[in-house]
Design an enzyme around this catalytic site. Sequence first.
Site, short mmCIF file in Angstrom:
data_model
loop_
_atom_site.label_atom_id
_atom_site.label_comp_id
_atom_site.label_asym_id
_atom_site.label_seq_id
_atom_site.Cartn_x
_atom_site.Cartn_y
_atom_site.Cartn_z
N SER C 129 0.90 -1.14 -0.05
CA SER C 129 -0.10 -0.02 0.03
C SER C 129 0.71 1.24 0.02
CB SER C 129 -0.95 -0.01 1.18
OG SER C 129 -1.82 -1.09 1.24
N GLU C 244 -2.92 -15.36 0.51
CA GLU C 244 -3.22 -14.60 1.97
C GLU C 244 -4.49 -15.16 2.27
OE1 GLU C 244 -3.32 -10.06 3.25
OE2 GLU C 244 -3.58 -10.46 1.12
N SER C 381 -10.62 -4.24 0.78
CA SER C 381 -11.72 -3.87 1.77
C SER C 381 -12.91 -4.57 1.29
CB SER C 381 -12.08 -2.32 1.79
OG SER C 381 -12.83 -2.12 0.24
N GLU C 383 -15.62 -3.46 0.46
CA GLU C 383 -16.01 -3.02 -0.66
C GLU C 383 -15.65 -3.53 -1.92
OE1 GLU C 383 -15.23 -0.96 1.83
OE2 GLU C 383 -17.29 -0.69 2.69
#
Lengths: 347, 347, 398, 398
Positions: C129, C244, C381, C383
């Site tokens: 990120s 992951e 996320s 979303e």
Amino acid sequence: MNFELTEERQMLQDSLRRYLAGASGDVWAGLADLGVIGALFPEEKGGYGGAGFDLAVVFEELGRADLDVPLIDNALLPGLLMTAAGQDVEPLIAGGQKIAVAHGETAARYDLNWVETRADGDLLTGEKCVVVGGEAADVLIVSARHSGTADVQDGIGLWLVERDAPGLRLQGYEIAQGGRAAEVSLTDTPGTPLMTEGYAAIVQAMAAATLAEMAQTLGAMDVAVAMTQEYLTTRKQFGRPIGSFQALSHRLVDVMVAVEQARSMVILAAAHLEAEEPVRGRHISAAKNLIGRSGRLVAEECIQMHGGIGMTEEYALGRYAKRIVMADHRFGDTDHHLEQFIALGAA
Amino acid sequence: MNFELTEERQMLQDSLRRYLAGASGDVWAGLADLGVIGALFPEEKGGYGGAGFDLAVVFEELGRADLDVPLIDNALLPGLLMTAAGQDVEPLIAGGQKIAVAHGETAARYDLNWVETRADGDLLTGEKCVVVGGEAADVLIVSARHSGTADVQDGIGLWLVERDAPGLRLQGYEIAQGGRAAEVSLTDTPGTPLMTEGYAAIVQAMAAATLAEMAQTLGAMDVAVAMTQEYLTTRKQFGRPIGSFQALSHRLVDVMVAVEQARSMVILAAAHLEAEEPVRGRHISAAKNLIGRSGRLVAEECIQMHGGIGMTEEYALGRYAKRIVMADHRFGDTDHHLEQFIALGAA
Amino acid sequence: MDLNFTAEDHAFRAEVKAFLAEKLPAALADKVRLNQGLSKEDHDFWHSQLNARGWLATNWPKRFGGAEWGTVQRHIYEEECALAHAPRVVPFGLAMLGPVLQKFGSEAQQAHWLPRILNGQDWWCQGYSEPGAGSDLAALQTRALRDGDHYVVNGQKTWTTLGQHANMIFCLVRTDPDAKKQEGISFLLIDMDTPGIEVRPITLIDGGVEVNEVWFTDVRVPVENLVGAENKGWTYAKYLLTHERTNIAGVGFSRAGLDTVKRIAIRARSGGRPLIENPHFAARVAQVEIDLMAMSTTNLRIVSKAAAGQAPGIESSLLKIKGTQIRQEITDLARRAVGPHAMPFASDGVDGNAPVPDPLDAGAVAASYFNNRKLSIFGGSNEIQREIYAKQMMRDAK
Amino acid sequence: MDLNFTAEDHAFRAEVKAFLAEKLPAALADKVRLNQGLSKEDHDFWHSQLNARGWLATNWPKRFGGAEWGTVQRHIYEEECALAHAPRVVPFGLAMLGPVLQKFGSEAQQAHWLPRILNGQDWWCQGYSEPGAGSDLAALQTRALRDGDHYVVNGQKTWTTLGQHANMIFCLVRTDPDAKKQEGISFLLIDMDTPGIEVRPITLIDGGVEVNEVWFTDVRVPVENLVGAENKGWTYAKYLLTHERTNIAGVGFSRAGLDTVKRIAIRARSGGRPLIENPHFAARVAQVEIDLMAMSTTNLRIVSKAAAGQAPGIESSLLKIKGTQIRQEITDLARRAVGPHAMPFASDGVDGNAPVPDPLDAGAVAASYFNNRKLSIFGGSNEIQREIYAKQMMRDAK
């Protein structure tokens, strides 16, 4: 019908907002000078306010500020118990005195009548938990039971206990809302009697404190939503402001609707603070239940829409979110007040 | 661990699906011929199934079909009570006999033990409500109390009552799920005793019926979601398929997640149908609670995403939505089973 | 249909339980249960215990020193570890980098780095990120310019979990600024001791420090630290994200959390009775318990498909969405359960005070509630998960 | 701040109550309360009662025969009517067309049509939605071609509420097919008896018929039936939609519905006790009651702003979203409250049976639940309301 503030309250709101906008650190003296503490109490007690809408105005502004000021715990709540006992609160209003109320106990959870601390004459013994502003207080108002079992309303007296009284131990800690609280332990600690039967006064003072907490939470919700609204227009992902994604914007609408509902409840609770029981209690409990629900929604959604940045201590949103969520742990939570609302409705 | 159907059940599923795809009108004889009624009962009772997963397969397929077949009420439920009483169910399995169970009463709501209908010897007097499939039945199994108060589990007997027995009045009506039910009134109506203490058998039969209702609902949910998924890709508004709007597509994802959770619960309940109480009851109640919640979500969201067309009787979606929602009113609703789950957990 | 575990599964579960009973110190389990922060030493200790038993790299092939367990075994293992309040295995080296190196790394890289992950010589962190590239990961800006046999890295990474303990970081960097978004990204291994790297811890609202910002200023990285081919890093990153997803539903954590909630609610009193008997609280607990029963079965269904060789597709989004909702709901219940005692926020004595009294033996429940807001934000996320799911759904319908 | 009504308000409320007590027949109120369908005669009767009192067109100016009440008066009136289970006033002529004609109609149109609305000579319905133009209203396709002193109309309208009773319909039609979407639309008044009009009732899932499809095949409409200017119909439609928003929160209906739920829950038994004492059911009721307390105040806040002359903006979207959520939640509670008795679906004897026994005096609760799904769909779906609100919000933040 009229939903406008009176001119006086408008002025109070304006001056408080201006003051808080530039304030930092210890603002206690500043608030006292501004007359904010006086606004919490009626004229006959030396103040110049004390109505539900006075509290709503003051605490909503306080909630907007990114500050931790224990105005509820070191002024409003003790002041109301003092005035109920016919005591002078002018030193409190002037800002020169701080008092805290040591009432809650672990086994009480949110029940106001559950007091296990015992009074043997004026010697008090027991454990009081999460006394917000306890460390900062010059004197504590301590509730204790001189008669009856823990589950009845009669037999609860109030005493004034000096901060350095023998047998008093106080262990402070930071609280999640911001600010500090303390566990208070009393062993044959001498107190000065304040009231023999204090339950009604406690209920009344706690109603006002609950209103104040709700108004403060509303102020914080307003800020959190405004920050999120702003973030959604400025933050870009996938080449667009993230607020152009319905996955976020439609949810923010629901959040805003929840805040308007919360605002209505603060107004409704403020309008009924001076009502008789069970009308007052029913409105306070309705409001606390709704604000508990909407507060959780607002805090969680605002964090989620911010993403990681919403979880950092240095960005103000997280602090507001904590204040909003933790307000549910003060003066009875969502479920407690739902039960109260049901019980008072059946009454 | 293995989540695949056995070969036999896979075949049952395939043939039933094929049959129902072309079926319309009265399919009772067709289902009997296909062996579907036999699949509801174990071999020692003349069937060739009867396990939780047999019921799950049959009723999930039935739920997918846009048909109203009272297989639960005219076959499964009475058949289980008959077999519990050591009675022959071969006529039932062959499709030549229809029985219905008149157990529920208004004051009982969803409590299985609450029986106010009285038995005076073999003469029964009382009011039974919402007897699904009652009109179509040749004979009714009626529960009545020969001893004890309405709130105890002992003292509930079961009787066989002919459809044209004296003192029996039956008033039929359409039901929201599709199909028909009846109010049954008995006044000194003679019955043939089936069981003296019927409560345990009722609980066991109702557990199976609840599983069947849930599987049927799952089948209906699958269809409703598939129709909505299809609609979202084909229906255009504002020049785009409406499924390209996150306001709908992200919500449909939540609906699909809810359906997968419901599917898991049907599997879990089916796997525990043969378990001892309270394990069986706890799993059945957990499943019925979750399916009640997810069913409401699925039905309401699928209607909403369709808009007006989703509310019309001629478009199949509305019929599925009704079956899904009304399933909550059968064999105990969301709240009833939450309470059961809590009570059985504490046991 | 058979929801039962096999005799071998049961035997394995017993073995795991016995191991945990023997090797997991009560004090360490309590730290986990009470949501007190774990030190680097705590993590290192637990990794070494697992490594000694050969249970550290459960998903690695045996030839790299892994346990090479199947999905059902891993499910059992992860569930028992969670229920025993064992520390989570730090995933960056083991679950993330390891599989990437095994699939795309050179033999030299495998021989060098993999053993060091197992024996704890390297603590890896993840440089994915960036401040301007959160959910839109491919928008990353950190540049790596080739200069002889080095890359020169400039840029900033953020949300680097436990980066303060790490001596190594694997990074996605942009090696071709002119290529399209997902192209031109490379996968680079960087020594945190290289000059030009600065790590700044970020304090989160739970008061803890678990994420960091990492700045890179003219950081020189040897070209042999490039994994796979230049500009192909996005492929490796996607592969890593799939791996992951192990244990993404977190069923074991939810079960452990729910146990904790019940334990608190038996101890907490309301109106003189245990809180667990309060119908409103009992209803909240029952509802999430039911959701978790369903989730557990949903998880097993997907795990068992994976065991049969079918790659999980959008199911992992489903597990992420619902799994994190349940976990977050449980942290909310724990917070409610303690009532006013949720207020103290310094139970680990961070600010120099003595530990705060904890009469309900609940630990840092408010901190845990706030900390776990991350579950629906990181790792894609919720979303983003819904968008992935929705896109697939719209394709399926066509 | 003063949440109290004035003495005049109280007097007015008493007047409304007295009127309802005198003029509203108990049998008619019961029909409303029990969600039994109302006949055309029921509606006509109630309209005539209101008209005789001058209370039919509460929002019309006095010069058109209206009551010209302020918003607070209307709020009181609507609340009392709902609590008394009075029939809703059919809005198409009174709340929708009336204001449009008053603002945009010619004097001749006003003189002709407005009195006929009041005295019940005309029953109007609304021709807006089309099969291909639902939420996207401006996508409408119905064509009106000028032919001498007539328009010739071809097309199809749908969701025409109570169109089966109507003798007149106001329509949005496309008069300029080449203009941009919102332009080229005109507002036309059409006699339903004109040749070429076919009305087909649509049965809804509640078993009732309240909406219709209306087909137009070469329907000749005199040009004097054009309202305002040609191709300006969208402006009038938007004006109408604003006026439709009166009482959009439906607080009175919610309060009446909640009364009904409580009445049922006192009568219904669970475990031998009234259902209302069951903690889980009581919690559901209490929660929606609290939401409604808030909504009522939110509504008053907005009403009082409107009374002060501030036009409601996105607040009406707020009222629509939350108001319909609450109303739908209440219909859900009523359905739950009756338990198994929600199953009967023919309480008005539609299928020729005798009325179904209704031991809880609940009426058609399941039908009402299904029928009221429409609240979040029609009049601009709640998704459209959120979009309007969101767009404004994003503008405000800039």
